[in-house]
Design a protein around this motif. Structure first.
Motif, PDB file in Angstrom:
ATOM      1  N   CYS A   1     -10.977 -21.410 -19.266  1.00 41.87           N
ATOM      2  CA  CYS A   1     -12.398 -21.550 -18.964  1.00 41.87           C
ATOM      3  C   CYS A   1     -13.073 -22.375 -20.045  1.00 41.87           C
ATOM      4  N   THR A   2     -13.865 -23.322 -19.622  1.00 47.04           N
ATOM      5  CA  THR A   2     -14.660 -24.094 -20.561  1.00 47.04           C
ATOM      6  C   THR A   2     -16.041 -23.473 -20.601  1.00 47.04           C
ATOM      7  N   THR A   3     -16.539 -23.168 -21.786  1.00 48.27           N
ATOM      8  CA  THR A   3     -17.840 -22.524 -21.891  1.00 48.27           C
ATOM      9  C   THR A   3     -18.812 -23.402 -22.646  1.00 48.27           C
TER      10      THR A   3
ATOM     11  N   ALA B   1     -12.043 -31.545 -18.645  1.00 53.26           N
ATOM     12  CA  ALA B   1     -12.956 -31.710 -17.506  1.00 53.26           C
ATOM     13  C   ALA B   1     -13.012 -33.172 -17.074  1.00 53.26           C
TER      14      ALA B   1
ATOM     15  N   TYR C   1     -19.848 -22.559 -11.820  1.00 54.00           N
ATOM     16  CA  TYR C   1     -20.168 -21.637 -12.905  1.00 54.00           C
ATOM     17  C   TYR C   1     -20.684 -22.425 -14.091  1.00 54.00           C
TER      18      TYR C   1
ATOM     19  N   TYR D   1     -23.174 -27.107 -15.500  1.00 56.95           N
ATOM     20  CA  TYR D   1     -22.000 -26.488 -14.883  1.00 56.95           C
ATOM     21  C   TYR D   1     -20.735 -26.947 -15.595  1.00 56.95           C
ATOM     22  N   TYR D   2     -19.839 -25.971 -15.828  1.00 54.64           N
ATOM     23  CA  TYR D   2     -18.602 -26.220 -16.553  1.00 54.64           C
ATOM     24  C   TYR D   2     -17.347 -25.968 -15.728  1.00 54.64           C
ATOM     25  N   GLU D   3     -17.481 -25.263 -14.603  1.00 58.10           N
ATOM     26  CA  GLU D   3     -16.334 -24.947 -13.752  1.00 58.10           C
ATOM     27  C   GLU D   3     -16.719 -25.004 -12.287  1.00 58.10           C
TER      28      GLU D   3
ATOM     29  N   HIS E   1     -15.048 -23.609  -8.553  1.00 59.86           N
ATOM     30  CA  HIS E   1     -14.027 -22.735  -7.977  1.00 59.86           C
ATOM     31  C   HIS E   1     -14.053 -22.898  -6.458  1.00 59.86           C
TER      32      HIS E   1
ATOM     33  N   LYS F   1      -9.753 -22.390 -10.389  1.00 57.37           N
ATOM     34  CA  LYS F   1     -10.926 -22.989 -11.019  1.00 57.37           C
ATOM     35  C   LYS F   1     -10.561 -24.329 -11.641  1.00 57.37           C
ATOM     36  N   ILE F   2     -11.539 -25.234 -11.626  1.00 59.00           N
ATOM     37  CA  ILE F   2     -11.356 -26.589 -12.132  1.00 59.00           C
ATOM     38  C   ILE F   2     -12.459 -26.867 -13.144  1.00 59.00           C
ATOM     39  N   PRO F   3     -12.125 -27.386 -14.321  1.00 55.98           N
ATOM     40  CA  PRO F   3     -13.186 -27.734 -15.277  1.00 55.98           C
ATOM     41  C   PRO F   3     -13.932 -28.974 -14.805  1.00 55.98           C
TER      42      PRO F   3
END
Length: 163
Positions: free
Chosen positions: A21-23, A44, A98, A112-114, A116, A122-124
């Protein structure tokens, strides 16, 4: 034109290449409370290239899946789950996005970073929510840490960096 199997190939490539996950951690704030510049993570950028998503590609998004079609809506500073109303390249409607909401400035900022997609991993990504004519501006009755907006939907646009 993409064949029905082409999106599956893209997602298969992404499944093998990207996990995690990229936050939005560590983003500096401007004096008005809005987020400062932020680089788009390399993973990403690679994922968006594989998907054929370029800077400026856009679609429609329901800002908060829990407040779909409501008016007005209240967004809270912190994580957000949105849903595509229209395709964004190979990402179909109902794809979840997300990201994070910043409500400290005069306008709400959503990054937005993800993504789904339904029945996929999920994709960055790097994308932002936007509306023209100041419509992402918070209503005056917004309390600290919140943003009351007139509309529940907005545009979502791919970026290569957050500015």
């Amino acid at each position: 034109m993409l064949t029905p199997s082409a999106p599956r190939l893209y997602f298969a490539l992404l499944l093998g290449a990207f996990t995690g996950c990229t936050t939005a951690g560590g983003v500096s704030l401007r004096s008005d409370g809005s987020p400062g510049p932020e680089k788009c993570p390399e993973e990403a950028l690679k994922a968006m290239q594989i998907l054929g998503l370029g800077v400026g590609d856009g679609g429609g998004v329901e800002l908060d899946v829990n407040q779909a079609d409501d008016s007005p809506i209240t967004l809270y500073e912190g994580p957000i789950e949105s849903s595509l109303n229209y395709s964004l390249g190979p990402l179909s409607p109902a794809t979840r996005l997300y990201g994070r909401v910043w409500a400290g400035g005069p306008q709400v900022v959503i990054r937005y970073y993800e993504a789904h997609p339904p029945n996929r991993t999920k994709i960055p990504i790097c994308a932002v929510a936007r509306l023209a004519r100041g419509q992402m501006k918070k209503r005056p009755e917004s309390k600290p840490g919140t943003a009351i907006l007139e509309y529940s939907s907005a545009g979502v646009f791919v970026v290569d960096a957050f500015r």
